[in-house]
Design a protein around this motif. Structure first.
Motif, mmCIF file in Angstrom:
data_model
loop_
_atom_site.group_PDB
_atom_site.id
_atom_site.type_symbol
_atom_site.label_atom_id
_atom_site.label_comp_id
_atom_site.label_asym_id
_atom_site.label_seq_id
_atom_site.Cartn_x
_atom_site.Cartn_y
_atom_site.Cartn_z
ATOM 1 N N HIS B 40 0.831 -1.196 0.000
ATOM 2 C CA HIS B 40 0.000 0.000 0.000
ATOM 3 C C HIS B 40 0.870 1.251 0.000
ATOM 4 O O HIS B 40 0.598 2.221 -0.713
ATOM 5 C CB HIS B 40 -0.912 -0.034 1.242
ATOM 6 C CG HIS B 40 -1.888 1.086 1.284
ATOM 7 N ND1 HIS B 40 -1.731 2.169 2.116
ATOM 8 C CD2 HIS B 40 -3.017 1.308 0.575
ATOM 9 C CE1 HIS B 40 -2.730 2.992 1.930
ATOM 10 N NE2 HIS B 40 -3.533 2.499 1.002
ATOM 11 N N SER B 47 -6.416 -0.022 -0.890
ATOM 12 C CA SER B 47 -6.834 0.033 0.506
ATOM 13 C C SER B 47 -6.482 -1.269 1.203
ATOM 14 O O SER B 47 -6.383 -2.318 0.555
ATOM 15 C CB SER B 47 -8.343 0.268 0.596
ATOM 16 O OG SER B 47 -9.025 -0.835 0.051
ATOM 17 N N THR B 49 -7.900 -3.200 4.687
ATOM 18 C CA THR B 49 -8.893 -3.137 5.763
ATOM 19 C C THR B 49 -8.991 -4.502 6.424
ATOM 20 O O THR B 49 -9.095 -5.510 5.718
ATOM 21 C CB THR B 49 -10.282 -2.783 5.200
ATOM 22 O OG1 THR B 49 -10.154 -1.688 4.330
ATOM 23 C CG2 THR B 49 -11.244 -2.450 6.324
ATOM 24 N N GLY B 64 -10.442 2.318 6.277
ATOM 25 C CA GLY B 64 -9.483 1.296 6.680
ATOM 26 C C GLY B 64 -9.827 0.675 8.028
ATOM 27 O O GLY B 64 -9.025 -0.056 8.592
#
Lengths: 509, 162
Positions: B40, B47, B49, B64
């Motif tokens: 990232h 993203s 998460t 996130g």
């Protein structure tokens, strides 16, 4: 003698005496319609009229060849089986015989023949014809006329009365095409059609004739034919048959009496032959249906949109005479380059293959060419073409390459960006960017592509198959699909900086 | 610590990108999370998460954080949901090549990494070319090779992404 014509046949049967064109002309006038084959061109007629025997001495029949031995020639030793009989001894040379023969074979033109010739020839030609006739005494033809047997005689016997397609040029008696003729528009066409129809016979012949029903008693007339009694029907048919025969004979008689033009007076519409003639022979131009000798189709009008300018090669003065054949005009229009620029490009024919298409008629060979074009400064075009004519295939490939010119991304105007691998079939081409001064250490076809594109430092390898065609294609694909640092930076949301430029303070290109 | 999970995760990202997926998940391990965060940081992922077995809602993907505590009760069902990036109809992650594998771990010293980041081969590791990233597991976490060089650490070479 093998080429003897019908006229020559007459000549031979006429006791080896020359024939004047009168015979042919006479046959022509006698016939109601003049066959095209019998039309004599004025020159031919004059020439034949002037055809006169020159050598009075008969040929001895010697073979004009150098003997290879000292013994006399066979023909010199020939002894005729019979003594020669002179013509005078046979009574052929007295004046009466000669005059009779002359009158019979070489008569003067009759007034009708002269009138017919006047329809064929112009007054000047007629004057020449008459001068030619006057120059020769018909009696001389009888007395002195001989078939030529010298080595310089014509290879065929002819009185030039008929045209022989292989030897003679076609007679061109008709007027030249009308230069002002144009294709008819709708109104002109309608008027022309009405004119044509007006000349046809009026009325309906069959409409005036009686029918089968007119020959039966009143009682049966309303009923259909199948319901008539057998005897009534047979009688009516016999009467109808007789009536029709009588009508046909009547018409035939009328035709014979009035000649061929009488058809129009008899009544009746256009026959199939008329319509066919209209379709095949009627002119579609505004030239009053003029018949010409030219088989050239009238040129397409220049003002028709979509046609204008297509069939004329206009030499552009901007080209400075470099493209008079118009080969690059299309390329010029589509690429915006001048002919000088096009000709200054670096081009190389990278591959020529002779390929064949096997059909049931045999192999159709053609030439397949791959051509590259580049300006040596970051542009490269790839062209592929095939043709049965080698030179044409070369040209097509070059033009395709010109139309296919693409920018090649170059790092510092000398090498590629990063390393690229491309694969076409079993051929893999790996290319890597190299430092300045490295040179082109690449296979020779890729070398030519790099040179045309203006790449100076590169290494390339083909670890697997080295097929010429696939290697060119793979290399071209690789050069056209180099990674773009700007794109990568944007894709990742990063700032990419060329460390080399930073280190040298931007002093590299 | 075994690396089979992180190797599989790396390969899974390549497969998902080639399948043009927008969001995919990898097992919830610390190693995977570190690799995902390193990717990232390198701009390769949109993203990262942590979520449950179902994809997190879009706002959770953006922030996130799906707002759920990781407890010993739900840790087994946690997954790392990663958003994949695309640019000009092309995935940003085109190729992922694991270098270390469970049967052969490949390490690179600082000197090796310095050579590799300059584009030269060093030991088992080929030099980096235009647009390539190399992820190294060091004692400062999973880093991109250039980050590792900056921090003057070497480590276990995980994978090469381009």
């Amino acid at each position: 003698m093998s080429a003897a014509r019908p006229a020559a046949g007459r000549l031979l049967s006429g006791a080896c005496l020359a024939v004047r064109p009168k015979a042919a002309a006479a046959t022509a006038t006698a016939a109601t319609t003049l066959p095209t084959g019998a039309t004599t061109s004025p020159h031919a007629a004059v020439a034949s009229a002037c055809y006169s025997p020159s050598s009075s001495s008969p040929c001895l029949g010697r073979v004009l060849a150098r003997p290879f031995h000292s013994s006399p020639h066979l023909s010199a030793r020939r002894r005729p089986r019979f003594a020669n009989v002179r013509a005078s001894d046979m009574g052929l040379m007295d004046d009466k015989q000669i005059d009779d023969f002359t009158k019979d074979k070489f008569p003067k033109y009759t007034p009708e023949e002269l009138a017919h010739l006047r329809t064929l020839y112009s007054p000047e030609q007629m004057a020449a014809l008459e001068a030619g006739e006057a120059a020769i005494n018909p009696r001389d033809l009888t007395v002195q006329g001989r078939l030529r047997t010298d080595p310089y005689r014509m290879p065929y016997i002819d009185d030039f009365a008929e045209t022989q397609p292989v030897i003679d040029k076609r007679a061109r008696n008709k007027a030249p095409p009308d230069p002002h003729a144009r294709f008819m528009d709708l109104d002109q066409f309608a008027r022309d059609l009405i004119d044509w129809a007006d000349k046809l016979p009026k009325g309906e012949v069959t409409g005036n004739l009686k029918r089968l029903q007119d020959f039966v008693p009143e009682a049966y007339r309303a009923r259909p034919e199948t319901q008539w009694p057998a005897e009534v029907r047979d009688e009516a048919r016999a009467k109808f048959q007789r009536y029709m025969e009588g009508e046909v004979a009547k018409q035939q008689k009328a035709l014979n009496a009035k000649g061929s033009d009488a058809l129009s007076d008899l009544g009746g519409g256009p026959t199939d032959a008329d319509i066919l003639q209209y379709i095949l022979e009627r002119s579609v131009m505004t030239d009053a249906n003029r018949q010409t000798d030219s088989s050239m189709a009238p040129a397409l009008p220049n003002k028709v949109p979509g046609v204008a300018g297509l069939y004329k090669t206009v030499i552009d003065p901007e080209d400075q005479g470099k493209d008079d054949l118009g080969i690059y005009q299309d390329v010029k229009r589509r690429t915006g380059m001048t002919v000088r620029e096009i000709l200054n490009l670096r081009d190389k024919q990278l591959l020529v293959r002779f390929v064949s298409n096997q059909t049931r008629l045999g192999k159709v060979r053609s030439c397949s060419v791959i051509h590259i074009v580049g300006n040596g400064d970051g542009w490269l075009g790839y062209g592929e073409a095939k043709g049965t004519e080698t030179q044409l295939a070369f040209r097509k490939a070059r033009i395709n390459a010109l139309l296919n010119l693409r920018p090649i991304r170059r790092y510092e105007n000398r090498t590629i960006y990063g390393s690229i691998t491309s694969k076409i079939s079993a051929t893999i081409v790996k290319m890597e960017a190299r430092p300045p001064g490295f040179g082109l250490r690449v296979p020779y076809r890729i070398f030519e592509m790099c040179r045309a594109a203006g790449i100076h430092d590169l290494s390339a390898s083909m670890p697997r198959a080295r097929n010429p065609m696939n290697s060119i294609k793979a290399a071209y694909w690789a050069l056209c699909n180099q990674p773009d640092p700007e794109e990568i930076a944007m894709a990742r949301g990063k700032k990419l900086v060329d460390a080399r430029k930073v280190y040298y303070g931007g002093a590299v290109y | 610590m075994g690396i089979h999970s992180v190797t599989n995760a790396a390969i899974h990202l390549q497969n998902a990108a080639r399948a043009r997926l927008g969001l995919t998940s990898i097992p919830n391990t610390k190693y995977n999370l570190r690799l995902a965060l390193a990717m990232h940081r390198a701009g390769l992922l949109a993203s990262v998460t942590r979520g449950g077995p179902r994809p997190p809602p879009p706002e959770a993907v953006l922030s996130g954080d799906d707002g759920e505590e990781v407890t010993s009760a739900n840790v087994a069902t946690r997954r790392i949901w990663v958003g994949l990036k695309y640019w000009n109809n092309e995935p940003v992650i085109k190729n992922v090549k694991p270098i270390s594998k469970p049967s052969r771990l490949v390490t690179a010293s600082l000197g090796d990494l310095q050579k590799v980041t300059r584009g030269f081969k060093s030991g088992m590791v080929q030099g980096l070319t235009l647009g390539e990233s190399l992820f190294v597991s060091t004692d400062r976490g999973v880093l991109e090779a250039r980050e590792a060089v900056e921090k003057k650490v070497g480590g276990l070479v995980l994978c090469r992404v381009s």
